[in-house]
Scaffold this motif. Sequence first.
Motif, PDB file in Angstrom:
ATOM      1  N   ALA A  46     -56.681 -42.711 -20.663  1.00  0.00           N
ATOM      2  CA  ALA A  46     -56.331 -43.428 -21.692  1.00  0.00           C
ATOM      3  C   ALA A  46     -56.134 -42.503 -22.840  1.00  0.00           C
ATOM      4  O   ALA A  46     -56.902 -41.846 -23.275  1.00  0.00           O
ATOM      5  N   VAL A  47     -54.915 -42.624 -23.542  1.00  0.00           N
ATOM      6  CA  VAL A  47     -54.553 -41.864 -24.769  1.00  0.00           C
ATOM      7  C   VAL A  47     -54.075 -42.917 -25.736  1.00  0.00           C
ATOM      8  O   VAL A  47     -53.189 -43.809 -25.456  1.00  0.00           O
ATOM      9  N   GLU A  48     -54.221 -42.374 -27.081  1.00  0.00           N
ATOM     10  CA  GLU A  48     -53.701 -43.149 -28.334  1.00  0.00           C
ATOM     11  C   GLU A  48     -52.801 -42.165 -28.984  1.00  0.00           C
ATOM     12  O   GLU A  48     -53.475 -41.275 -29.286  1.00  0.00           O
ATOM     13  N   ASN A  49     -51.758 -42.650 -29.522  1.00  0.00           N
ATOM     14  CA  ASN A  49     -51.079 -41.594 -30.455  1.00  0.00           C
ATOM     15  C   ASN A  49     -50.883 -40.352 -29.911  1.00  0.00           C
ATOM     16  O   ASN A  49     -51.098 -39.482 -30.443  1.00  0.00           O
ATOM     17  N   ALA A  50     -50.377 -40.335 -28.612  1.00  0.00           N
ATOM     18  CA  ALA A  50     -50.256 -39.356 -27.785  1.00  0.00           C
ATOM     19  C   ALA A  50     -51.393 -38.221 -27.739  1.00  0.00           C
ATOM     20  O   ALA A  50     -51.415 -37.040 -27.571  1.00  0.00           O
ATOM     21  N   GLY A  51     -52.583 -38.871 -27.874  1.00  0.00           N
ATOM     22  CA  GLY A  51     -53.748 -37.969 -27.689  1.00  0.00           C
ATOM     23  C   GLY A  51     -54.460 -37.755 -28.881  1.00  0.00           C
ATOM     24  O   GLY A  51     -55.616 -37.344 -28.884  1.00  0.00           O
ATOM     25  N   LEU A  52     -53.618 -37.782 -29.917  1.00  0.00           N
ATOM     26  CA  LEU A  52     -54.047 -37.247 -31.344  1.00  0.00           C
ATOM     27  C   LEU A  52     -55.309 -38.269 -31.894  1.00  0.00           C
ATOM     28  O   LEU A  52     -56.166 -37.560 -32.495  1.00  0.00           O
ATOM     29  N   ARG A  96     -66.294 -21.990 -16.397  1.00  0.00           N
ATOM     30  CA  ARG A  96     -66.730 -21.306 -17.451  1.00  0.00           C
ATOM     31  C   ARG A  96     -67.683 -21.938 -18.448  1.00  0.00           C
ATOM     32  O   ARG A  96     -68.407 -21.464 -19.060  1.00  0.00           O
ATOM     33  N   GLY A  97     -67.709 -23.373 -18.356  1.00  0.00           N
ATOM     34  CA  GLY A  97     -68.712 -24.037 -19.208  1.00  0.00           C
ATOM     35  C   GLY A  97     -68.292 -24.070 -20.552  1.00  0.00           C
ATOM     36  O   GLY A  97     -69.065 -24.162 -21.391  1.00  0.00           O
ATOM     37  N   GLU A  98     -66.896 -24.146 -20.702  1.00  0.00           N
ATOM     38  CA  GLU A  98     -66.313 -24.179 -22.242  1.00  0.00           C
ATOM     39  C   GLU A  98     -65.790 -25.298 -22.421  1.00  0.00           C
ATOM     40  O   GLU A  98     -65.462 -25.725 -23.677  1.00  0.00           O
ATOM     41  N   ALA A  99     -65.248 -26.258 -21.399  1.00  0.00           N
ATOM     42  CA  ALA A  99     -64.578 -27.232 -21.807  1.00  0.00           C
ATOM     43  C   ALA A  99     -64.895 -28.406 -22.816  1.00  0.00           C
ATOM     44  O   ALA A  99     -64.332 -28.568 -23.911  1.00  0.00           O
ATOM     45  N   LEU A 100     -66.069 -28.930 -22.383  1.00  0.00           N
ATOM     46  CA  LEU A 100     -66.758 -29.640 -23.400  1.00  0.00           C
ATOM     47  C   LEU A 100     -66.890 -29.453 -24.875  1.00  0.00           C
ATOM     48  O   LEU A 100     -66.622 -29.838 -25.752  1.00  0.00           O
ATOM     49  N   PRO A 101     -67.769 -28.163 -24.924  1.00  0.00           N
ATOM     50  CA  PRO A 101     -67.982 -27.610 -26.190  1.00  0.00           C
ATOM     51  C   PRO A 101     -66.696 -27.348 -27.108  1.00  0.00           C
ATOM     52  O   PRO A 101     -66.786 -27.428 -28.143  1.00  0.00           O
ATOM     53  N   SER A 102     -65.864 -26.753 -26.296  1.00  0.00           N
ATOM     54  CA  SER A 102     -64.304 -26.476 -26.921  1.00  0.00           C
ATOM     55  C   SER A 102     -63.879 -27.812 -27.332  1.00  0.00           C
ATOM     56  O   SER A 102     -63.098 -27.632 -28.467  1.00  0.00           O
ATOM     57  N   ILE A 103     -63.787 -28.734 -26.696  1.00  0.00           N
ATOM     58  CA  ILE A 103     -63.101 -30.173 -27.211  1.00  0.00           C
ATOM     59  C   ILE A 103     -63.901 -30.514 -28.522  1.00  0.00           C
ATOM     60  O   ILE A 103     -63.590 -31.165 -29.439  1.00  0.00           O
ATOM     61  N   ALA A 104     -65.543 -30.330 -28.219  1.00  0.00           N
ATOM     62  CA  ALA A 104     -66.110 -30.949 -29.466  1.00  0.00           C
ATOM     63  C   ALA A 104     -66.016 -29.946 -30.811  1.00  0.00           C
ATOM     64  O   ALA A 104     -66.044 -30.626 -31.923  1.00  0.00           O
ATOM     65  N   GLN A 105     -65.492 -28.910 -30.601  1.00  0.00           N
ATOM     66  CA  GLN A 105     -65.164 -28.065 -31.812  1.00  0.00           C
ATOM     67  C   GLN A 105     -63.635 -28.697 -32.424  1.00  0.00           C
ATOM     68  O   GLN A 105     -63.750 -28.371 -33.770  1.00  0.00           O
ATOM     69  N   VAL A 106     -62.946 -29.392 -32.025  1.00  0.00           N
ATOM     70  CA  VAL A 106     -61.883 -29.723 -32.500  1.00  0.00           C
ATOM     71  C   VAL A 106     -61.602 -31.291 -32.596  1.00  0.00           C
ATOM     72  O   VAL A 106     -60.871 -31.596 -32.850  1.00  0.00           O
ATOM     73  N   ALA A 107     -62.701 -31.880 -32.143  1.00  0.00           N
ATOM     74  CA  ALA A 107     -62.755 -33.254 -32.051  1.00  0.00           C
ATOM     75  C   ALA A 107     -64.154 -33.744 -32.204  1.00  0.00           C
ATOM     76  O   ALA A 107     -65.223 -33.365 -31.960  1.00  0.00           O
ATOM     77  N   ARG A 108     -64.045 -35.210 -32.399  1.00  0.00           N
ATOM     78  CA  ARG A 108     -65.543 -36.075 -32.179  1.00  0.00           C
ATOM     79  C   ARG A 108     -65.700 -36.413 -30.506  1.00  0.00           C
ATOM     80  O   ARG A 108     -64.798 -36.969 -30.268  1.00  0.00           O
ATOM     81  N   LEU A 109     -66.705 -35.994 -30.199  1.00  0.00           N
ATOM     82  CA  LEU A 109     -66.843 -35.943 -28.578  1.00  0.00           C
ATOM     83  C   LEU A 109     -67.892 -37.071 -28.290  1.00  0.00           C
ATOM     84  O   LEU A 109     -69.056 -37.008 -28.980  1.00  0.00           O
ATOM     85  N   GLU A 110     -67.622 -37.836 -27.301  1.00  0.00           N
ATOM     86  CA  GLU A 110     -68.560 -38.828 -26.875  1.00  0.00           C
ATOM     87  C   GLU A 110     -68.483 -38.681 -25.382  1.00  0.00           C
ATOM     88  O   GLU A 110     -67.408 -38.926 -24.718  1.00  0.00           O
ATOM     89  N   LEU A 111     -69.899 -38.363 -24.698  1.00  0.00           N
ATOM     90  CA  LEU A 111     -69.851 -38.508 -23.273  1.00  0.00           C
ATOM     91  C   LEU A 111     -70.917 -39.400 -23.046  1.00  0.00           C
ATOM     92  O   LEU A 111     -72.212 -39.686 -23.345  1.00  0.00           O
ATOM     93  N   THR A 112     -70.644 -40.406 -22.223  1.00  0.00           N
ATOM     94  CA  THR A 112     -71.378 -41.431 -21.639  1.00  0.00           C
ATOM     95  C   THR A 112     -71.375 -41.134 -19.922  1.00  0.00           C
ATOM     96  O   THR A 112     -70.327 -41.155 -19.208  1.00  0.00           O
ATOM     97  N   THR A 113     -72.544 -41.126 -19.236  1.00  0.00           N
ATOM     98  CA  THR A 113     -72.751 -40.528 -17.864  1.00  0.00           C
ATOM     99  C   THR A 113     -73.948 -41.023 -17.301  1.00  0.00           C
ATOM    100  O   THR A 113     -74.790 -41.512 -18.139  1.00  0.00           O
ATOM    101  N   LEU A 150     -58.437 -35.801 -32.657  1.00  0.00           N
ATOM    102  CA  LEU A 150     -58.112 -34.385 -32.324  1.00  0.00           C
ATOM    103  C   LEU A 150     -57.631 -33.488 -33.278  1.00  0.00           C
ATOM    104  O   LEU A 150     -56.539 -34.006 -33.894  1.00  0.00           O
ATOM    105  N   PHE A 151     -58.103 -32.281 -33.715  1.00  0.00           N
ATOM    106  CA  PHE A 151     -57.547 -31.468 -34.620  1.00  0.00           C
ATOM    107  C   PHE A 151     -57.728 -31.752 -36.110  1.00  0.00           C
ATOM    108  O   PHE A 151     -57.068 -31.400 -36.981  1.00  0.00           O
ATOM    109  N   ALA A 152     -58.641 -32.986 -36.039  1.00  0.00           N
ATOM    110  CA  ALA A 152     -58.655 -33.320 -37.604  1.00  0.00           C
ATOM    111  C   ALA A 152     -59.178 -32.401 -38.543  1.00  0.00           C
ATOM    112  O   ALA A 152     -58.852 -32.321 -39.833  1.00  0.00           O
TER     113      ALA A 152
END
Length: 554
Positions: A46-52, A96-113, A150-152
Amino acid sequence: MTRITELSTVTIERIAAGEVVTRPASVVTELVENALDAGADSIEIAVENAGLDLVQVADDGHGMTEADARLAVERHATSKIHDVDDVERVATLGFRGEALPSIAQVARLELTTKAEESGAAGTRVVVDGEEKTTGPAGRAVGTTVSATDLFANTPVRRKSLATPKREFARISETVSDYALTHPDVRFSLTHDDRTVLSTPGSTSYTDAVLGVYDRKVAGQSTVFRRGGEDEGGDNQSSSEVSVSGLVVYPSITRSTPAHVTTAINGRALDDTTVRNAVTRGYGSLLPDDRYPIAVVDVALPPEEVDVNVHPSKDEVAFADPDAVAEVVEQAVSAALATQDLAHTGEIAFDLDSSLGEPAGESTFDAIGVIGQFRGLYLLCEADDDLLVVDQHAAHERINFERLREALDDGVDSVPIEPTSLSLTAAEAALVDANAEALDALGFRIEADSGAYRATGLPAPLGRVAEPSAVHDVLDAFLAGDGPENPREELLKDVACHPSLKAGDSLTGEDAARLVERLGACEQPFACPHGRPTVLTIDEETFARGFERPNTRFD
């Protein structure tokens, strides 16, 4: 017991460094790949505003325990590899173990699992800047990751992105590629609360193509599988390659190779080795300058392919690319050989129309036509040289220049009975993003609640284009933010379809008129797509071949 461990320094250094999050589509790619690695049967994007504003990916994979969830947001912490040797035989999409921390650097990240062994409660981890919080959460087994704003915190990067509609087209293309190459997984893509793509996860490539394209494309196709255990052999050896997928009959083509969707060991990427092999597998069934629609997944032992050659994992390197290409080409050729592909076409611009008297003087007046060879080439005599003219390329050049001259004042459009357009999610986004350019080309397209219909079509020289011509124009936009001259690209495609094809026989009079009309063109030596129209063989070549050293050349 935790699955995720922190990598050693030597292993981290061996991994090709690079940022993995450059635009909303790369967030989607990383999260979808994580979901597939987790064994998901269903992935909802699910994306909103083209993912931004929001990118959210929910899966029903094996999920994570609380301990793993805490580690998952740390850089270079992964369950996919454990030491430097594993980098040489990566068998997962992420590693590589980079995906989630890299996303967290440029967005607010919420992980529910939640993992099966977690008991009643799952875990929620929130990373907001430097702050990380962990707590219990209700969820079925699986994982949901949400990236908001994203990228705020990097406004320059956000400003450098394309328009939201163009960015959503990239997201749609990414999801489509994975939906096509993983027909055993149910995919859905929702944009601003509207579902734009859905596949059933039935394991059928045909069903996946139906969900991404339409019933016509899916109905004109055949699935195939070659190599591995399906060939009746033993388990796959270290040098064995297997390939599976679907090919659409050559009666349906596109103007660019972008619709040959390729995957290597389940990783969707644009691989030129495989893509070119697919096209070669069609042999002479494809019209000139046209490309097929196909889905091809190549499987080979992990040690036979290097997935760590590009920071964004967009490329792979095969240990033996020729072996891979050979299996793919043979598989596609064999799949098509079993089908009845007979079809007929008509020349939209008849010879009397397109080969009328040249407007100016022809530079080929002195050329004499000797005859036709294999229904493809005209053999011509010019002083001491033998000329070979590609009749399709020549006729295409003539049609193109004739169209261009006639349409100096713009492309006429004629109203038609509203006709439904079957567009992929990426194509629909491109229609929205390039509405003005399409209108200038003569396409009148209306959108209503996610459905698109053509109400007007370009009519070069009074001949109305087919509604399907919009696919070719959209492919030109898909190749970049927009072709430099969209009108010119349209004319190239319009000129190509009606031109003489392989096997079209010509009378001596028509052949002579074709050559004469070619000589009157502004650029007679190349078709609109840049391929040569004429090859020259001088008499000296014959003399050397026949070992006539004493031949005199006046």
